[in-house]
Design an enzyme around this catalytic site. Structure first.
Site, PDB file in Angstrom:
ATOM      1  N   ASP A 211       0.826  -1.209   0.000  1.00  0.00           N
ATOM      2  CA  ASP A 211       0.000   0.000   0.000  1.00  0.00           C
ATOM      3  C   ASP A 211       0.862   1.262   0.000  1.00  0.00           C
ATOM      4  OD1 ASP A 211      -2.777   1.134   0.424  1.00  0.00           O
ATOM      5  OD2 ASP A 211      -1.731   2.054   2.117  1.00  0.00           O
ATOM      6  N   GLU A 252      14.065 -15.558  -0.967  1.00  0.00           N
ATOM      7  CA  GLU A 252      14.355 -16.676  -0.058  1.00  0.00           C
ATOM      8  C   GLU A 252      13.228 -17.704  -0.114  1.00  0.00           C
ATOM      9  OE1 GLU A 252      14.731 -15.682   4.123  1.00  0.00           O
ATOM     10  OE2 GLU A 252      16.079 -14.045   3.548  1.00  0.00           O
TER      11      GLU A 252
HETATM   12  C1  NOJ Z   1      -4.361   3.182  -0.830  1.00  0.00           C
HETATM   13  C2  NOJ Z   1      -5.521   2.272  -0.577  1.00  0.00           C
HETATM   14  O1  NOJ Z   1      -5.860   1.606  -1.760  1.00  0.00           O
HETATM   15  C3  NOJ Z   1      -6.623   3.144  -0.038  1.00  0.00           C
HETATM   16  O2  NOJ Z   1      -7.851   2.467   0.031  1.00  0.00           O
HETATM   17  C4  NOJ Z   1      -6.202   3.673   1.300  1.00  0.00           C
HETATM   18  O3  NOJ Z   1      -7.190   4.567   1.787  1.00  0.00           O
HETATM   19  C5  NOJ Z   1      -4.871   4.412   1.212  1.00  0.00           C
HETATM   20  N1  NOJ Z   1      -3.894   3.716   0.424  1.00  0.00           N
HETATM   21  C6  NOJ Z   1      -4.286   4.624   2.590  1.00  0.00           C
HETATM   22  O4  NOJ Z   1      -3.862   3.402   3.116  1.00  0.00           O
END
Ligand code: NOJ
Length: 541
Positions: A211, A252
């Site tokens: 993310d 790994e």
């Molecule tokens: C991207 C994610 O896809 C989204 O849903 C989220 O709100 C933000 N990152 C923050 O984690």
């Protein structure tokens, strides 16, 4: 440095995104859960996908749909338990479906033991160093340390009350205040996430979706955006060190993929994340943002392929996800592109037109070289729900912008599975609680049950396309070459013995099809040897 494995699964997988809280509710509390997913695995197998990406399923106060994680090693009781996640992974594997888990390394929940300890320990403490605590500006520290803007609107700093009760330092959050940013200069943070990766690899995860991958490292001098050469918190050079370390861990284990969420219009900087010692793939969000226009799409496709080739990473193709307006709605409007700034809600969309284009778009996407991401519900032809009552909206994007941004709830409405009325099989028949967001009554005609067996339905098109893509050696990873075509028509060949030709007509007139011996799949009816507008076809030359 190891050579890229050109036969690796992530190079051509069709990956289905499960937003757990909206997929299927097994226990009747109105929220999707792991029991619901387990019961629907046969549906996903039958659909013809190769892998599932699960949005965060960890313990979380759900301030941002689970992207505010309290415990990266435990499942939120709302969804199930760790034992159940392990079972789910094993069951998916038994069906030949791989599993990708979502790791959120930029920030956590403000409820984590680390953040709570930082609050309690006070200014100058080692506990605060795992985050970005700073004194405020102004005479009494009443102003935030910088004027950066949060991705969810508003500022990026929240002031805390110190243990002695006085107004104190501020902490950084690039998203909501409930999501404090980690300090990636701190060795504890690096160690923690390397352990989290191993934890999920040990439990059979085949991939990690990363993310906000470009945001982790920050300029510790905290300059204002635009006052220095390099952006203080986006795409900083030292972030790549993090992914090099993660790649070593993935190697790994072997056969595991790192998949980046990297919003980066500059394709060269984007593909830096895909160098052979970093991530394996990343979402092609430029493709998602592109309008329904043959020239623009061709430009993105060419740019994607030419920028990925030098790093030998496979391209990916994405039309929708849980953060953006569902593409049926986008394609049914005058402006068919996507951008967070110009979210177009309230402008009526033409469902018939959007659907026709979405059918054409998925055949185009699935014919391109690389892997494809499908967002749950797109295979049912669902649209963005734009009339959710304000009182039911949960997205911090909507709340933090005071409703200026419509938020992302409209693409997160629980799926319709069967029956004639809500909850359309999303929850068990005897469930006492309604789905966490209301489903449109018109989804009666869009349930998986209603579409099954109807050759004209979106669901049967997806099934046919995914199964054909599997059966055709030319599709998935490999070369492609453009064929001559009329304006606003995209035509290309996929060599593969036998070859496949894909033609997508984005113009307003019928287009003559190239010579062919058979039609493999078409997104709509053909007109003899002509391809009608907003239609795509796969041909055998
Ligand atoms: C991207 C994610 O896809 C989204 O849903 C989220 O709100 C933000 N990152 C923050 O984690």
């Amino acid at each position: 440095m190891s050579q890229p494995d050109t036969r690796a699964w992530w190079r051509d997988a069709a990956i289905y995104q499960v937003y757990v809280r909206s997929f299927a509710d097994g226990n009747g509390d109105g929220v999707g859960d792991l029991a619901g997913v387990r019961a629907r695995l046969p549906y996903l197998k039958d659909l013809g996908i190769d892998a599932i990406w699960f949005n965060p399923w960890y313990v979380s106060p759900q301030a941002d749909g689970g992207y505010d994680v309290t415990d990266y090693r435990e499942i939120d009781p709302l969804f199930g338990s760790l034992a159940e996640a392990e079972q789910l992974i094993a069951e998916a594997h038994a069906l030949g479906i791989r599993v990708i888990v979502d790791v959120v390394p930029n920030h956590c929940s403000d409820q984590t033991p680390w953040f709570q300890a930082a609050l309690a320990a006070g200014p100058g403490s080692p506990e605060r160093e795992r985050f970005w605590f700073r004194p405020g500006k102004g005479e009494h520290g009443e102003l935030p340390p910088t004027n950066w803007t949060s991705n969810f609107g508003g500022g990026t700093w929240t002031r805390v009350t110190e243990p002695d009760g006085t107004p104190g330092e501020w902490y950084l959050h690039l998203f909501d205040g409930a999501q404090p940013d980690f300090n990636w200069d701190h060795p504890d943070v690096r160690q923690e996430f390397e352990d989290v990766l191993r934890f999920w690899f040990d439990r059979g995860a085949d991939g990690i979706r990363i993310d906000s991958a470009a945001l982790l490292t920050k300029d510790a001098t905290l300059p204002e955006v635009g006052t220095v050469d390099k952006h203080p918190f986006e795409d900083r050079d030292d972030v790549h060190e993090v992914y090099r370390a993660w790649r070593r861990i993935a190697e790994e284990y072997g056969g595991r993929a790192l998949i980046g969420e990297v919003w980066m219009p500059d394709v060269q900087r984007f593909t830096n994340y895909l160098r052979p010692d970093e991530m394996h793939t990343a979402f092609n969000l430029n493709y998602l943002c592109a309008p329904w226009d043959a020239d623009k799409l061709r430009e993105v496709i060419d740019e994607t392929l030419s920028s990925h080739a030098p790093v030998q990473a496979p391209a990916t193709w994405v039309l929708s996800n849980h953060d953006v307006t569902r593409h049926i709605s986008r394609y049914g409007r005058e402006d068919t592109s996507f951008s967070f700034k110009g979210r177009d809600f309230g402008t009526p969309f033409d469902l018939e037109l959007g659907t026709r284009r979405a059918r054409a778009a998925i055949l185009l996407s699935l014919a391109l070289p690389g892997s494809s991401y499908l967002y749950q519900g797109e295979e049912l032809g669902l649209w963005e729900v734009e009339d959710i009552p304000d009182a039911l909206k949960q997205d911090p994007m909507w709340h933090r912008t005071g409703g200026v941004d419509p938020g992302r709830d409209g693409c997160r409405v629980p799926l319709p599975w069967s029956g004639d009325e809500a909850p359309f099989g999303f929850s068990p028949d005897d469930a006492a609680t309604e789905p966490w967001l209301p489903q449109p009554a018109a989804w009666k005609a869009y349930t998986a049950q209603a579409q099954t067996g109807d050759p004209a339905s979106m669901l049967e098109l997806y099934r046919k396309a995914l199964h054909t893509r599997h059966a055709e050696p030319a599709l998935g990873d490999g070369p492609m070459s453009w064929l001559d075509s009329a304006p606003q028509v995209l035509a290309f060949s996929r060599p593969g013995n036998p070859d496949v030709i894909c033609v997508a007509n984005l113009s307003t007139e019928s287009a003559k099809l190239p010579a062919h011996s058979a039609v493999l799949v078409a997104s709509g009816d053909l007109d003899g040897d002509n391809l009608p507008p907003d239609t795509t076809v796969w041909l055998r030359p």
